[in-house]
Design a protein around this motif. Sequence first.
Motif, PDB file in Angstrom:
ATOM      1  N   ALA A 181      32.252  36.618  59.048  1.00  0.00           N
ATOM      2  CA  ALA A 181      31.949  35.741  60.185  1.00  0.00           C
ATOM      3  C   ALA A 181      32.514  34.344  59.975  1.00  0.00           C
ATOM      4  O   ALA A 181      33.020  33.713  60.915  1.00  0.00           O
ATOM      5  CB  ALA A 181      30.437  35.670  60.388  1.00  0.00           C
ATOM      6  N   GLN A 182      32.451  33.858  58.749  1.00  0.00           N
ATOM      7  CA  GLN A 182      32.981  32.526  58.453  1.00  0.00           C
ATOM      8  C   GLN A 182      34.494  32.470  58.641  1.00  0.00           C
ATOM      9  O   GLN A 182      35.032  31.457  59.109  1.00  0.00           O
ATOM     10  CB  GLN A 182      32.601  32.127  57.022  1.00  0.00           C
ATOM     11  CG  GLN A 182      31.118  31.810  56.861  1.00  0.00           C
ATOM     12  CD  GLN A 182      30.717  31.570  55.424  1.00  0.00           C
ATOM     13  OE1 GLN A 182      31.371  32.047  54.480  1.00  0.00           O
ATOM     14  NE2 GLN A 182      29.630  30.839  55.218  1.00  0.00           N
ATOM     15  N   ALA A 222      29.725  40.905  62.895  1.00  0.00           N
ATOM     16  CA  ALA A 222      29.152  40.445  61.631  1.00  0.00           C
ATOM     17  C   ALA A 222      27.777  39.814  61.847  1.00  0.00           C
ATOM     18  O   ALA A 222      26.828  40.078  61.094  1.00  0.00           O
ATOM     19  CB  ALA A 222      30.106  39.446  60.968  1.00  0.00           C
ATOM     20  N   TYR A 223      27.651  38.984  62.887  1.00  0.00           N
ATOM     21  CA  TYR A 223      26.351  38.358  63.149  1.00  0.00           C
ATOM     22  C   TYR A 223      25.294  39.400  63.532  1.00  0.00           C
ATOM     23  O   TYR A 223      24.099  39.266  63.199  1.00  0.00           O
ATOM     24  CB  TYR A 223      26.484  37.311  64.250  1.00  0.00           C
ATOM     25  CG  TYR A 223      27.136  36.018  63.787  1.00  0.00           C
ATOM     26  CD1 TYR A 223      26.803  35.460  62.554  1.00  0.00           C
ATOM     27  CD2 TYR A 223      28.079  35.368  64.589  1.00  0.00           C
ATOM     28  CE1 TYR A 223      27.395  34.272  62.119  1.00  0.00           C
ATOM     29  CE2 TYR A 223      28.676  34.187  64.170  1.00  0.00           C
ATOM     30  CZ  TYR A 223      28.337  33.637  62.939  1.00  0.00           C
ATOM     31  OH  TYR A 223      28.915  32.480  62.520  1.00  0.00           O
ATOM     32  N   ARG A 224      25.706  40.434  64.248  1.00  0.00           N
ATOM     33  CA  ARG A 224      24.761  41.497  64.571  1.00  0.00           C
ATOM     34  C   ARG A 224      24.271  42.182  63.298  1.00  0.00           C
ATOM     35  O   ARG A 224      23.076  42.500  63.167  1.00  0.00           O
ATOM     36  CB  ARG A 224      25.423  42.520  65.508  1.00  0.00           C
ATOM     37  CG  ARG A 224      25.520  42.063  66.962  1.00  0.00           C
ATOM     38  CD  ARG A 224      26.292  43.068  67.788  1.00  0.00           C
ATOM     39  NE  ARG A 224      26.297  42.726  69.212  1.00  0.00           N
ATOM     40  CZ  ARG A 224      27.025  43.357  70.122  1.00  0.00           C
ATOM     41  NH1 ARG A 224      27.798  44.394  69.767  1.00  0.00           N
ATOM     42  NH2 ARG A 224      26.971  42.982  71.393  1.00  0.00           N
ATOM     43  N   ARG A 225      25.188  42.428  62.372  1.00  0.00           N
ATOM     44  CA  ARG A 225      24.810  43.045  61.099  1.00  0.00           C
ATOM     45  C   ARG A 225      23.837  42.161  60.325  1.00  0.00           C
ATOM     46  O   ARG A 225      22.963  42.655  59.615  1.00  0.00           O
ATOM     47  CB  ARG A 225      26.058  43.300  60.255  1.00  0.00           C
ATOM     48  CG  ARG A 225      26.958  44.387  60.776  1.00  0.00           C
ATOM     49  CD  ARG A 225      26.397  45.750  60.401  1.00  0.00           C
ATOM     50  NE  ARG A 225      27.344  46.809  60.673  1.00  0.00           N
ATOM     51  CZ  ARG A 225      27.208  48.059  60.208  1.00  0.00           C
ATOM     52  NH1 ARG A 225      26.169  48.369  59.470  1.00  0.00           N
ATOM     53  NH2 ARG A 225      28.108  48.971  60.510  1.00  0.00           N
ATOM     54  N   LEU A 226      24.004  40.866  60.464  1.00  0.00           N
ATOM     55  CA  LEU A 226      23.135  39.912  59.773  1.00  0.00           C
ATOM     56  C   LEU A 226      21.847  39.642  60.550  1.00  0.00           C
ATOM     57  O   LEU A 226      21.004  38.845  60.105  1.00  0.00           O
ATOM     58  CB  LEU A 226      23.891  38.597  59.562  1.00  0.00           C
ATOM     59  CG  LEU A 226      25.071  38.636  58.587  1.00  0.00           C
ATOM     60  CD1 LEU A 226      25.928  37.384  58.727  1.00  0.00           C
ATOM     61  CD2 LEU A 226      24.560  38.780  57.152  1.00  0.00           C
ATOM     62  N   ARG A 227      21.705  40.289  61.733  1.00  0.00           N
ATOM     63  CA  ARG A 227      20.555  40.104  62.626  1.00  0.00           C
ATOM     64  C   ARG A 227      20.448  38.645  63.094  1.00  0.00           C
ATOM     65  O   ARG A 227      19.340  38.142  63.344  1.00  0.00           O
ATOM     66  CB  ARG A 227      19.256  40.543  61.940  1.00  0.00           C
ATOM     67  CG  ARG A 227      19.259  42.019  61.543  1.00  0.00           C
ATOM     68  CD  ARG A 227      17.922  42.454  60.992  1.00  0.00           C
ATOM     69  NE  ARG A 227      17.973  43.826  60.519  1.00  0.00           N
ATOM     70  CZ  ARG A 227      17.877  44.912  61.279  1.00  0.00           C
ATOM     71  NH1 ARG A 227      17.737  44.769  62.594  1.00  0.00           N
ATOM     72  NH2 ARG A 227      17.928  46.117  60.754  1.00  0.00           N
ATOM     73  N   LEU A 228      21.585  37.997  63.228  1.00  0.00           N
ATOM     74  CA  LEU A 228      21.639  36.641  63.782  1.00  0.00           C
ATOM     75  C   LEU A 228      22.034  36.780  65.243  1.00  0.00           C
ATOM     76  O   LEU A 228      23.167  36.515  65.653  1.00  0.00           O
ATOM     77  CB  LEU A 228      22.637  35.777  62.999  1.00  0.00           C
ATOM     78  CG  LEU A 228      22.307  35.579  61.517  1.00  0.00           C
ATOM     79  CD1 LEU A 228      23.451  34.850  60.803  1.00  0.00           C
ATOM     80  CD2 LEU A 228      21.003  34.792  61.364  1.00  0.00           C
TER      81      LEU A 228
END
Length: 254
Positions: free
Chosen positions: A196-197, A222-228
Amino acid sequence: MTALRPALTLLLIAVLASGCAGMRQDPTRDWSASQLYEEAKAALDRGNFDQAVEYYEILEARFPFGRHAQQGQLEVAYAYYKAQEPEMALAAVDRFIQMNPRHPHVDYAYYLRGLINYERDQSFLNRWIPQDQARRDPVPLRNAFDDFGTLVRTFPDSRYAEDSRQRMVHLRNRLAAHEMHVADFYMRRGAWLAAAQRGRYVLEHYEGAEVVPDALEVMVKAYRRLRLDDLAGDALRVLELNFPERAERLRQGA
């Protein structure tokens, strides 16, 4: 007769030694600064870059403060560049910029520096074995991007400014593609935050690059995977606004 032979031998050796010494004499020893410069320039125009470098270096060593030496400092950088000696070329152009910051051709010095870095990754192996440009070391390309950027900002009316802008577009796409190659590496290994970065870095530093939709898509996944979910939603909205087809495809694959 026999007694004369050693003397004749010594005389022959002396003559040969004298002849060799004459052959080793520097043919440029009596040349003026203008003659050295003209000969160096002529060698450069002929494409004899090694000879040109030799004459330019002699010129600077013998006449370091003349106008010919000053111009030669810039032209020897070009000669090194054409001779495919990028490290020597960069050293020469950096020396010229440092010593002549107000020279009327200093814009060309920055342009030449950009060209040198632009082509530094074109090694002999890369010319014969095609490689994915995004997988190469990006440092020379970043340096070239910065060099062309310095020229465009500092000398916007330079005759080299437009070509520099076009090269910056190409470099921006290559550098952004490299970042996405790294992001894909992280995605395949489950390093979601790092991926994501990288995507965010592309958005912040390479606006308008061809891989911007890829960067947004990586950020969403990526943010979905991180639950963000908030960050994922923000990235998705930007993707929908600018690349609706990609956003729709992402929804279908979710």
